[in-house]
Design an enzyme around this catalytic site. Structure first.
Site, PDB file in Angstrom:
ATOM      1  N   GLU A   1     104.510  64.567  21.807  1.00 43.96           N
ATOM      2  CA  GLU A   1     105.545  65.085  22.634  1.00 43.96           C
ATOM      3  C   GLU A   1     106.590  64.186  23.070  1.00 43.96           C
ATOM      4  O   GLU A   1     107.858  64.477  23.024  1.00 43.96           O
ATOM      5  CB  GLU A   1     104.832  65.569  23.750  1.00 43.96           C
TER       6      GLU A   1
ATOM      7  N   ARG B   1     120.345  79.404  25.070  1.00 43.60           N
ATOM      8  CA  ARG B   1     119.808  80.186  23.664  1.00 43.60           C
ATOM      9  C   ARG B   1     120.667  79.787  22.473  1.00 43.60           C
ATOM     10  O   ARG B   1     119.960  79.922  21.226  1.00 43.60           O
ATOM     11  CB  ARG B   1     119.826  81.629  24.017  1.00 43.60           C
TER      12      ARG B   1
ATOM     13  N   LYS C   1     110.612  64.658  22.293  1.00 45.02           N
ATOM     14  CA  LYS C   1     111.581  64.650  23.272  1.00 45.02           C
ATOM     15  C   LYS C   1     112.865  63.647  22.974  1.00 45.02           C
ATOM     16  O   LYS C   1     114.148  64.066  22.948  1.00 45.02           O
ATOM     17  CB  LYS C   1     111.113  64.095  24.675  1.00 45.02           C
TER      18      LYS C   1
ATOM     19  N   GLU D   1     114.801  65.332  19.904  1.00 43.82           N
ATOM     20  CA  GLU D   1     115.597  66.505  20.190  1.00 43.82           C
ATOM     21  C   GLU D   1     116.699  66.099  21.032  1.00 43.82           C
ATOM     22  O   GLU D   1     117.759  67.011  20.858  1.00 43.82           O
ATOM     23  CB  GLU D   1     114.611  67.583  20.608  1.00 43.82           C
TER      24      GLU D   1
ATOM     25  N   TRP E   1     123.879  81.194  17.812  1.00 40.20           N
ATOM     26  CA  TRP E   1     123.103  79.975  17.348  1.00 40.20           C
ATOM     27  C   TRP E   1     123.248  80.549  15.813  1.00 40.20           C
ATOM     28  O   TRP E   1     122.407  81.417  15.373  1.00 40.20           O
ATOM     29  CB  TRP E   1     121.738  79.829  17.593  1.00 40.20           C
TER      30      TRP E   1
ATOM     31  N   HIS F   1      97.225  53.223   8.465  1.00 38.72           N
ATOM     32  CA  HIS F   1      97.146  53.784   7.195  1.00 38.72           C
ATOM     33  C   HIS F   1      98.518  53.968   6.809  1.00 38.72           C
ATOM     34  O   HIS F   1      98.691  54.813   5.767  1.00 38.72           O
ATOM     35  CB  HIS F   1      96.323  54.958   7.096  1.00 38.72           C
TER      36      HIS F   1
ATOM     37  N   LYS G   1     117.086  77.291  22.682  1.00 36.12           N
ATOM     38  CA  LYS G   1     115.822  77.234  23.542  1.00 36.12           C
ATOM     39  C   LYS G   1     114.585  78.435  23.110  1.00 36.12           C
ATOM     40  O   LYS G   1     113.523  77.959  23.065  1.00 36.12           O
ATOM     41  CB  LYS G   1     116.118  77.874  25.161  1.00 36.12           C
TER      42      LYS G   1
ATOM     43  N   CYS H   1     120.108  83.843  19.726  1.00 34.48           N
ATOM     44  CA  CYS H   1     121.647  84.090  20.402  1.00 34.48           C
ATOM     45  C   CYS H   1     121.480  84.701  21.677  1.00 34.48           C
ATOM     46  O   CYS H   1     120.385  84.898  21.837  1.00 34.48           O
ATOM     47  CB  CYS H   1     122.434  84.798  19.334  1.00 34.48           C
TER      48      CYS H   1
ATOM     49  N   ASN I   1     121.450  89.807  18.024  1.00 38.35           N
ATOM     50  CA  ASN I   1     120.574  88.484  18.009  1.00 38.35           C
ATOM     51  C   ASN I   1     119.590  89.027  17.096  1.00 38.35           C
ATOM     52  O   ASN I   1     118.739  89.752  17.300  1.00 38.35           O
ATOM     53  CB  ASN I   1     120.030  88.423  19.441  1.00 38.35           C
ATOM     54  N   GLY I   2     119.386  88.160  16.121  1.00 37.25           N
ATOM     55  CA  GLY I   2     118.501  88.509  15.006  1.00 37.25           C
ATOM     56  C   GLY I   2     118.789  88.247  13.451  1.00 37.25           C
ATOM     57  O   GLY I   2     119.869  87.657  13.388  1.00 37.25           O
TER      58      GLY I   2
HETATM   59  C1  AGP Z   1     110.743  71.639  22.832  1.00 41.01           C
HETATM   60  O1  AGP Z   1     111.399  70.961  23.454  1.00 41.01           O
HETATM   61  C2  AGP Z   1     111.547  72.825  21.683  1.00 41.01           C
HETATM   62  N1  AGP Z   1     112.439  73.426  22.784  1.00 41.01           N
HETATM   63  C3  AGP Z   1     110.940  73.552  20.825  1.00 41.01           C
HETATM   64  O2  AGP Z   1     110.160  72.629  20.084  1.00 41.01           O
HETATM   65  C4  AGP Z   1     109.934  74.385  21.681  1.00 41.01           C
HETATM   66  O3  AGP Z   1     108.645  73.934  22.068  1.00 41.01           O
HETATM   67  C5  AGP Z   1     109.310  75.503  20.287  1.00 41.01           C
HETATM   68  O4  AGP Z   1     110.775  76.143  19.953  1.00 41.01           O
HETATM   69  C6  AGP Z   1     108.347  76.717  20.998  1.00 41.01           C
HETATM   70  O5  AGP Z   1     108.945  77.303  22.134  1.00 41.01           O
HETATM   71  P1  AGP Z   1     108.027  78.260  22.966  1.00 41.01           P
HETATM   72  O6  AGP Z   1     107.088  77.561  23.815  1.00 41.01           O
HETATM   73  O7  AGP Z   1     109.208  79.006  23.930  1.00 41.01           O
HETATM   74  O8  AGP Z   1     107.383  79.438  21.900  1.00 41.01           O
END
Ligand code: AGP
Length: 608
Positions: free
Chosen positions: A481, A27, A485, A488, A74, A504, A603, A2, A100-101
């Site tokens: 990766e 966030r 992308k 997500e 969040w 496999h 994020k 959050c 936040n937490g």
């Molecule tokens: C990637 O696009 C995502 N936002 C997520 O997988 C991210 O890489 C992961 O949460 C790790 O975040 P960080 O690099 O800030 O630790």
């Protein structure tokens, strides 16, 4: 997870709080709210939805005051509804809390408080804090917050205001990031620097166990026995432009297109041509310590774990040291036998990801030397690691990580160069790699020129329901990766595989409806990847190959080629990932997805 922001000063709080929430919305963005103290006590406005909706609500039902706190959420405990949105109040509405937490013992504390007569409005763990503070002994708000937190288990970055002391904010940190901003016309609190940057560059990063008291004229920090603690004032390096869209439609596209500059930023001042090595001032790994490294463990989550996988190949190849890439969330709970000579490297864009932070702490507890490869200056992983490398990639606002990945790979190559030279890599070989690295940003500019072609190609795949990504060696993580992308931000199911693994199992998925994106630069494993593409072709799969400019081999085998400039194989992920970032971006835009704030994501994952 959050985002929290607060202000106490001489100016109206609401406009400052709303602007802060706009900056923090990446966030978490499922609900939002503010609480402002004034003539009518503590006034709260909150709703399920985004910050613009909250701004309209405040327009319709304004609140006045020069002291307030705000939150963008969040959800972890309790659905994203109006009643579960923050701030949360006590029974009389005399105080309000944003958090936040996760309060891990909320399920124990809540029934105790209910038996004591407290009435709860929502289902969140956070609401327990408001009632605990309401019940707590003490003259001042900070006394009561300290007393209340003595009962709490879990993580928090929180801020509290009260009607009794309307020009005061009390802040506490345990596990979740919180900083204070020292302004000309007041004091700020926020989860990260983006919320205060337009008001001040002077910030104070709080440590776990800190309690801060903010008044219009200043602040002080206490410990849980009310003893004063001194905290350093840091100067923010970023400028406002860095957190603005700058004319782009989305932060993700802006961040993809600025990768020539950001990789240049990661390399700046770190390449020593004559010595054929890297200068990494903050690394804190002198020659003897470098010589003592017997194995390397790379830790990360999501995109950072993909960088760790690429880093494993790069570090093993440049140093000869066995390297392992570990999911931080799994590693932190593994029983780790202390292995002398282990170097653990925590990779994290935000520097706040809870699983990576705890994995780093576990490695340290097991006797490892721990380093951080981090983008956010002053973040917890950066401050707790024994040394490290800052990416200097500038703030990454788009939830889908892009420029951080390419800078992470560059940072890992710099580390491999430094360690390799400390362990016998010939100077000539070092100088050659220095030249390759120095040329990389220029090649990135070249690779980005493919954007218009990818924008057109995206139309062919925007209706896909599934997708497969394949690569080998240092480009297997690029396949992962690319799949991440697409998943997500476009919500298309996608999987990445080592190309040889396809036989496999995943090959069963292939038919004319399954797009297969193959990362196939011209490198030592290229011929093997070509045979894997032939296996896909034989099953009617549609292939898009990411390959090297000038490569004419694939005509007739693949449906489309996206070419990137040639580069030494170990650095190829910095280029081969770019078409995949752009493809996911344009497909998501065509599908009308909220590219910068994809559903269910945030994020920085600061809770477990
Ligand atoms: C990637 O696009 C995502 N936002 C997520 O997988 C991210 O890489 C992961 O949460 C790790 O975040 P960080 O690099 O800030 O630790």
């Amino acid at each position: 997870m959050c985002g929290i922001v607060g202000y106490v000063g001489s100016r109206p709080a609401v406009p400052i709080l709303l602007q802060g929430l706009v900056r923090l919305e990446y966030r978490g963005y499922d609900s939002a709210g503010v609480a402002v103290t004034g003539a009518r006590g503590v006034e709260v406005r909150k709703l399920a939805g985004r910050v613009p909706a909250l701004a309209s609500l405040l327009g319709a039902t304004p609140v006045a005051g020069t002291c307030g706190i705000a939150h963008t959420r969040w959800a972890t405990h309790g659905a994203p509804t109006q009643v579960n949105a923050h701030p949360h109040g006590d029974c009389g509405g005399a105080l309000a809390v944003v958090h936040n937490g996760i309060i891990e013992n909320a399920d124990v504390l809540r029934p105790q408080l209910e038996r004591a007569g407290h009435e709860f409005a929502g289902e969140t763990d956070t609401e327990v804090l408001a009632h605990l503070i309401e019940d707590a002994p003490g003259e001042t708000l900070e006394d009561r917050v300290i007393a209340a937190l003595a009962h709490v288990e879990g993580t928090y970055g929180l801020a509290v205001v009260s009607a009794a002391e309307p020009d005061k904010i009390v802040v506490a940190r345990q596990g979740s990031p919180v900083l204070l901003g020292i302004g000309e016309h007041g004091m700020f609190v926020a989860s990260d620097a983006s919320a205060v940057l337009e008001h001040t560059r002077s910030v104070v990063y709080l440590d776990d166990g800190d309690i801060a008291v903010l008044r219009p004229e200043g602040y002080h920090v206490l410990d849980d026995e009310s003893h004063v603690r001194v905290r350093e004032v840091a100067d923010l390096a970023w400028d406002l432009e860095a957190i603005e869209l700058g004319g782009h439609e989305h932060f993700m596209l802006k961040e993809i297109l600025e990768q020539a500059e950001t990789t240049r930023g990661t390399l700046r001042g770190r390449l020593l041509f004559d010595e054929g090595t890297a200068r990494l001032n903050g690394l804190n790994l002198p020659r003897d310590a470098a010589a003592a490294v017997q194995r390397i463990v790379l830790l990360g989550c999501g995109t950072s774990w993909h960088a760790a996988l690429a880093g494993r190949e790069i570090l093993e190849s440049l140093t000869g040291i066995p390297a392992y890439a570990e999911y931080a969330s799994e590693f932190r709970y593994r029983r780790m036998a202390p292995l002398p000579g282990t170097l653990a490297i925590a990779i994290s864009q935000s520097g706040e990801t809870a699983d990576t932070l705890e994995a780093m702490r576990a490695a340290r507890a097991a006797g490892c030397r721990v380093l951080g490869i981090v983008n956010v200056v002053g973040s917890t992983i950066a401050r707790e690691a024994q040394g490290g490398i800052y990416l200097h990639a500038g703030p990454e606002i788009g939830v889908a990580s892009t420029k951080a990945f390419t800078s992470q790979v560059v940072a890992l190559a710099l580390l491999g160069l430094y360690l390799g030279r400390q362990r016998g890599m010939p100077a000539d070989e070092g100088r050659e790699l220095v030249c390759h690295l120095a040329a990389l940003p220029g090649l990135v500019t070249h690779a980005l020129a493919i954007e218009p072609e990818v924008r057109v190609l995206a139309e062919r795949y925007a209706d896909a329901r599934n997708a497969l990504y394949m690569g080998r060696g240092v480009n297997f993580p690029v396949a992962l990766e690319g799949a991440l992308k697409l998943k997500e931000i476009s919500y298309i199911h996608a999987e990445g595989y080592p190309a040889a693994e396809m036989k496999h199992g995943p090959i069963a998925l292939i038919d004319e409806n399954m797009p297969v994106f193959v990362v196939a630069p011209k490198d030592p494993v290229y011929p093997k990847v070509v045979s894997n593409m032939q296996e896909v072709k034989a099953r009617g799969g549609r292939i898009v190959a990411i390959t090297t400019e000038g490569n004419g081999d694939l005509r007739g085998l693949v449906d489309h080629q996206l070419r990137v400039p040639a580069v030494t194989p170990l650095l190829s992920p910095v280029l081969t990932v770019i078409p995949l970032q752009l493809l996911a971006y344009h497909i998501a835009v065509l599908r009308g997805c909220d590219v910068d704030k994809p559903r269910n994501l945030a994020k920085s994952v600061t809770v477990e």
